[in-house]
Scaffold this motif. Structure first.
Motif, mmCIF file in Angstrom:
data_model
loop_
_atom_site.group_PDB
_atom_site.id
_atom_site.type_symbol
_atom_site.label_atom_id
_atom_site.label_comp_id
_atom_site.label_asym_id
_atom_site.label_seq_id
_atom_site.Cartn_x
_atom_site.Cartn_y
_atom_site.Cartn_z
ATOM 1 N N PHE A 148 -161.704 44.818 -65.720
ATOM 2 C CA PHE A 148 -162.291 43.517 -65.398
ATOM 3 C C PHE A 148 -161.770 42.425 -66.325
ATOM 4 O O PHE A 148 -161.411 41.325 -65.888
ATOM 5 C CB PHE A 148 -163.823 43.574 -65.486
ATOM 6 N N SER A 149 -161.780 42.713 -67.614
ATOM 7 C CA SER A 149 -161.383 41.697 -68.595
ATOM 8 C C SER A 149 -159.945 41.250 -68.366
ATOM 9 O O SER A 149 -159.638 40.051 -68.394
ATOM 10 C CB SER A 149 -161.553 42.252 -70.009
ATOM 11 N N THR A 150 -159.058 42.217 -68.097
ATOM 12 C CA THR A 150 -157.650 41.887 -67.884
ATOM 13 C C THR A 150 -157.476 41.024 -66.644
ATOM 14 O O THR A 150 -156.800 39.981 -66.678
ATOM 15 C CB THR A 150 -156.810 43.170 -67.744
ATOM 16 N N VAL A 151 -158.090 41.419 -65.535
ATOM 17 C CA VAL A 151 -157.939 40.670 -64.292
ATOM 18 C C VAL A 151 -158.545 39.276 -64.422
ATOM 19 O O VAL A 151 -157.920 38.274 -64.035
ATOM 20 C CB VAL A 151 -158.577 41.437 -63.117
ATOM 21 N N CYS A 152 -159.750 39.185 -64.967
ATOM 22 C CA CYS A 152 -160.384 37.872 -65.116
ATOM 23 C C CYS A 152 -159.574 36.966 -66.049
ATOM 24 O O CYS A 152 -159.434 35.760 -65.792
ATOM 25 C CB CYS A 152 -161.807 38.035 -65.645
ATOM 26 N N GLY A 153 -159.037 37.562 -67.110
ATOM 27 C CA GLY A 153 -158.217 36.779 -68.027
ATOM 28 C C GLY A 153 -156.958 36.251 -67.352
ATOM 29 O O GLY A 153 -156.573 35.085 -67.553
ATOM 30 N N GLN A 154 -156.313 37.076 -66.548
ATOM 31 C CA GLN A 154 -155.098 36.645 -65.851
ATOM 32 C C GLN A 154 -155.421 35.558 -64.816
ATOM 33 O O GLN A 154 -154.646 34.602 -64.643
ATOM 34 C CB GLN A 154 -154.447 37.842 -65.162
ATOM 35 N N LEU A 155 -156.542 35.693 -64.123
ATOM 36 C CA LEU A 155 -156.936 34.655 -63.177
ATOM 37 C C LEU A 155 -157.167 33.326 -63.887
ATOM 38 O O LEU A 155 -156.814 32.250 -63.369
ATOM 39 C CB LEU A 155 -158.197 35.076 -62.420
ATOM 40 N N ALA A 156 -157.751 33.390 -65.084
ATOM 41 C CA ALA A 156 -157.995 32.167 -65.847
ATOM 42 C C ALA A 156 -156.688 31.529 -66.312
ATOM 43 O O ALA A 156 -156.536 30.302 -66.296
ATOM 44 C CB ALA A 156 -158.893 32.472 -67.040
ATOM 45 N N VAL A 157 -155.723 32.339 -66.713
ATOM 46 C CA VAL A 157 -154.448 31.812 -67.210
ATOM 47 C C VAL A 157 -153.746 30.990 -66.129
ATOM 48 O O VAL A 157 -153.167 29.933 -66.409
ATOM 49 C CB VAL A 157 -153.536 32.968 -67.694
ATOM 50 N N VAL A 158 -153.786 31.464 -64.885
ATOM 51 C CA VAL A 158 -153.099 30.744 -63.806
ATOM 52 C C VAL A 158 -154.022 29.751 -63.098
ATOM 53 O O VAL A 158 -153.632 29.155 -62.082
ATOM 54 C CB VAL A 158 -152.485 31.719 -62.779
ATOM 55 N N GLY A 159 -155.240 29.599 -63.613
ATOM 56 C CA GLY A 159 -156.138 28.576 -63.092
ATOM 57 C C GLY A 159 -156.822 28.905 -61.788
ATOM 58 O O GLY A 159 -157.329 28.000 -61.107
ATOM 59 N N LEU A 160 -156.906 30.187 -61.423
ATOM 60 C CA LEU A 160 -157.524 30.558 -60.155
ATOM 61 C C LEU A 160 -159.035 30.736 -60.248
ATOM 62 O O LEU A 160 -159.710 30.852 -59.223
ATOM 63 C CB LEU A 160 -156.892 31.844 -59.613
ATOM 64 N N ASN A 161 -159.561 30.789 -61.450
ATOM 65 C CA ASN A 161 -160.992 31.063 -61.591
ATOM 66 C C ASN A 161 -161.857 29.817 -61.430
ATOM 67 O O ASN A 161 -163.029 29.910 -61.065
ATOM 68 C CB ASN A 161 -161.283 31.715 -62.939
ATOM 69 N N ARG A 162 -161.314 28.651 -61.708
ATOM 70 C CA ARG A 162 -162.085 27.409 -61.628
ATOM 71 C C ARG A 162 -161.442 26.496 -60.593
ATOM 72 O O ARG A 162 -160.287 26.115 -60.730
ATOM 73 C CB ARG A 162 -162.127 26.709 -62.982
ATOM 74 N N PRO A 163 -162.162 26.123 -59.553
ATOM 75 C CA PRO A 163 -161.526 25.366 -58.467
ATOM 76 C C PRO A 163 -161.422 23.871 -58.756
ATOM 77 O O PRO A 163 -162.351 23.260 -59.291
ATOM 78 C CB PRO A 163 -162.465 25.621 -57.295
ATOM 79 N N ALA A 164 -160.263 23.303 -58.421
ATOM 80 C CA ALA A 164 -160.158 21.852 -58.368
ATOM 81 C C ALA A 164 -160.823 21.352 -57.090
ATOM 82 O O ALA A 164 -161.359 20.246 -57.020
ATOM 83 C CB ALA A 164 -158.691 21.431 -58.411
ATOM 84 N N GLN A 165 -160.783 22.171 -56.060
ATOM 85 C CA GLN A 165 -161.501 21.941 -54.815
ATOM 86 C C GLN A 165 -161.874 23.303 -54.236
ATOM 87 O O GLN A 165 -161.375 24.336 -54.660
ATOM 88 C CB GLN A 165 -160.633 21.162 -53.829
ATOM 89 N N GLY A 166 -162.765 23.305 -53.248
ATOM 90 C CA GLY A 166 -163.204 24.570 -52.678
ATOM 91 C C GLY A 166 -164.124 25.327 -53.623
ATOM 92 O O GLY A 166 -164.766 24.748 -54.499
ATOM 93 N N TRP A 167 -164.197 26.670 -53.465
ATOM 94 C CA TRP A 167 -165.066 27.495 -54.309
ATOM 95 C C TRP A 167 -164.363 28.801 -54.663
ATOM 96 O O TRP A 167 -163.362 29.174 -54.066
ATOM 97 C CB TRP A 167 -166.407 27.794 -53.629
ATOM 98 N N ARG A 168 -164.903 29.474 -55.683
ATOM 99 C CA ARG A 168 -164.427 30.781 -56.112
ATOM 100 C C ARG A 168 -165.615 31.737 -56.162
ATOM 101 O O ARG A 168 -166.705 31.371 -56.612
ATOM 102 C CB ARG A 168 -163.798 30.715 -57.516
ATOM 103 N N ARG A 169 -165.401 32.982 -55.705
ATOM 104 C CA ARG A 169 -166.415 34.023 -55.801
ATOM 105 C C ARG A 169 -165.733 35.301 -56.257
ATOM 106 O O ARG A 169 -164.611 35.593 -55.828
ATOM 107 C CB ARG A 169 -167.108 34.248 -54.441
ATOM 108 N N VAL A 170 -166.396 36.049 -57.114
ATOM 109 C CA VAL A 170 -165.851 37.308 -57.601
ATOM 110 C C VAL A 170 -166.839 38.421 -57.280
ATOM 111 O O VAL A 170 -168.049 38.275 -57.476
ATOM 112 C CB VAL A 170 -165.541 37.248 -59.116
#
Length: 509
Positions: A148-170
């Protein structure tokens, strides 16, 4: 029969005459679902077949895309096709599958490989532009909690975890830790990347129709709620029995055991639904509030050497064929103390439930497969001695699997002279009354896409469940080896003693 487009039609409307408790929920918006570990067992046997079934029923949102991420994803399309043929509820339709494959995209890479996540971000942006989507993403972590930590960290690095628009769900699968401290650490990892409202914890039991009908039966029928208390209920039994062993699952199951595997999550969730107060509404927040209240008032009853039991299956017979004991299974050491059977006694310190024991048991290699909740009512305390002696206990049974339905056991006079009372059953089988219900993962994936979190446990529910179970696990850690029971039986003798001390007995398997 005319079939709607499998990828563009929305969710159906209510049937005429249907009584709805609460709201149906939001309509699914255009989105992309990313499954990390798409070639793993869970994705192949449950997730992809559920997505196919949603497509077959026309219940995927317009603009839907499925992105599979795995080390060996590149050539997995034939594997996914075979998994759909083998495991989907709906018959395989080549046209539906062909249409769905146009929306399936595969990313090959490991979870610690940053360029793979860069490719993922680029693909999702391309799909948004191609289909005019607002940037709505679901990330399904079909991976071990250690990743979990690795995947969530990688998503954060490329900016996929926080939306500029739309929504994110995990979406995360159990186990949610192995005790309370590890559960809190796991939640901390998720909280660093996603807000609490974006985290969906899957407990597939909550997607089963019988489980959801617990609330309907209690609160949509006036006859039960006045009796739903310690003045009228003697005790409650919650049972999850399996006739299969743990063959091939040593890597996961050894050191986990029955209590962590199903009691901490599935069975305590069933307890919460049986015991909770009526919510002010049937929305996600209101139901979660009442479940948290009841779990916070729930505790183990002791002394644990008398109120709990654990066992490990030995050699025995299943369907007339000999089967090995746990320690003879491949991957299990001969000195393994992992329990395959667990039973415990729960109390709830509320005015409604004070003094009512909740007996919970689960086990593998038992006599048959069944999951049920049995509410036993107090027998009559009035009338002549003969009448009291002839009385039977009324039992309301929720059958969760394999034959989902509801039974009410009552006493009826046997034909002939004299007042001879015999237990009889009044039953309702869901399959004979309603159209086939969606499979649990089908329902839950659809709910995630719609943003309906009603059937997903909240963090507080998970932590209270570990608070309840942890003392039992600590007691067993110093209690020596589990009792051995022959495969194909109802479990260890020590489990029978839990109830026999009070003159009760387990329902037969």
């Amino acid at each position: 029969m005319q079939q709607s487009s499998p990828l563009t039609s929305g969710f159906g409307s209510r049937a005429d005459g249907e009584i709805v408790i609460g709201e149906i929920g939001p309509v699914a918006e255009s989105s992309s679902l990313v499954i990390f570990g798409i070639t793993g067992d869970l994705a192949r046997k449950k997730l992809v077949p559920a997505i196919y079934d949603l497509a077959h029923r026309g219940q995927l949102p317009a603009g839907f895309d499925l992105v599979g991420f795995a080390r060996d994803a590149a050539n997995s399309e034939p594997v996914l096709r075979e998994s759909v043929i083998t495991h989907a509820r709906r018959p395989f339709d080549p046209e539906v599958w062909h249409t769905l494959t146009q929306r399936i995209h595969l990313i090959e890479g490991s979870f610690d490989e940053s360029p793979a996540f860069t490719r993922l971000a680029s693909l999702l942006t391309t799909l948004d532009h191609r289909r005019g989507k607002p940037g709505n993403y679901v990330f399904y972590l079909s991976v071990p909690p250690s990743a979990f930590s690795t995947v969530c960290g990688q998503l954060a690095v490329v900016g996929l975890n926080r939306p500029a628009q739309g929504w994110r769900r995990v979406v995360v699968e159990k186990p949610f830790g192995h005790d309370l401290p590890s559960s809190r650490a796991l939640e901390g990892v998720l909280a660093q990347a996603f807000p609490p409202s974006s985290v969906y914890r899957i407990d597939h039991y909550l997607g089963k129709e019988t489980v959801q009908n617990i609330l309907a039966l209690r609160f949509a029928n006036g006859m039960f709620e006045p009796l739903w208390n310690n003045r009228h209920i003697d005790h409650v039994q919650i049972t999850m029995a399996e006739n299969v062993g743990v063959t091939g699952r040593a890597g996961y199951y050894d050191g986990v055991g029955a209590a962590r595997d199903v009691i901490q999550n599935h069975l305590l969730q069933l307890l919460a639904l049986i015991a909770m107060e009526e919510p002010v509404g049937f929305d996600a927040d209101s139901i979660a509030t009442e479940k948290v209240k009841i779990l916070s008032a729930t505790e183990l009853l002791g002394p644990l050497e008398h109120t709990s039991a654990r066992g490990q299956y030995g050699p025995g017979v299943d369907s007339g064929l000999p089967v090995p004991g746990l320690t003879d299974e491949i991957g299990f050491p001969p000195d393994s103390t992992t329990e395959t059977f667990a039973a415990l006694t729960i109390g709830i310190t509320t005015r409604r439930w004070a003094g009512v024991p909740f007996y919970i048991r689960t086990g593998k290699r038992l006599a048959r497969r069944t999951t049920e909740i049995a509410v036993t009512f107090t027998p009559p305390a009035h009338g002549s001695p003969a009448a009291r002696a002839a009385a039977v206990s009324n039992v309301l049974v929720f059958r969760v699997q394999p034959d989902d339905g509801i039974e009410l056991h009552i006493g009826a006079k046997r034909p002939g002279g004299g007042m001879q009372i015999q237990p009889v059953s009044l039953g309702m089988d869901f399959r004979s009354v309603f159209d086939p219900a969606p499979e649990a993962y089908e329902r839950l994936i659809g709910d995630v896409l719609r943003g309906d979190s009603t059937l997903f446990p909240r963090r507080a529910e998970v932590e209270h469940s570990w608070r309840i179970i942890d003392p039992l696990l600590q007691h067993w850690a110093t209690a020596g080896r589990p009792d051995t029971y022959p495969a194909g039986t109802s479990g260890p003798v020590s489990a029978d003693r839990i109830l026999s001390r009070s003159g009760r007995e387990w329902r037969a398997l």
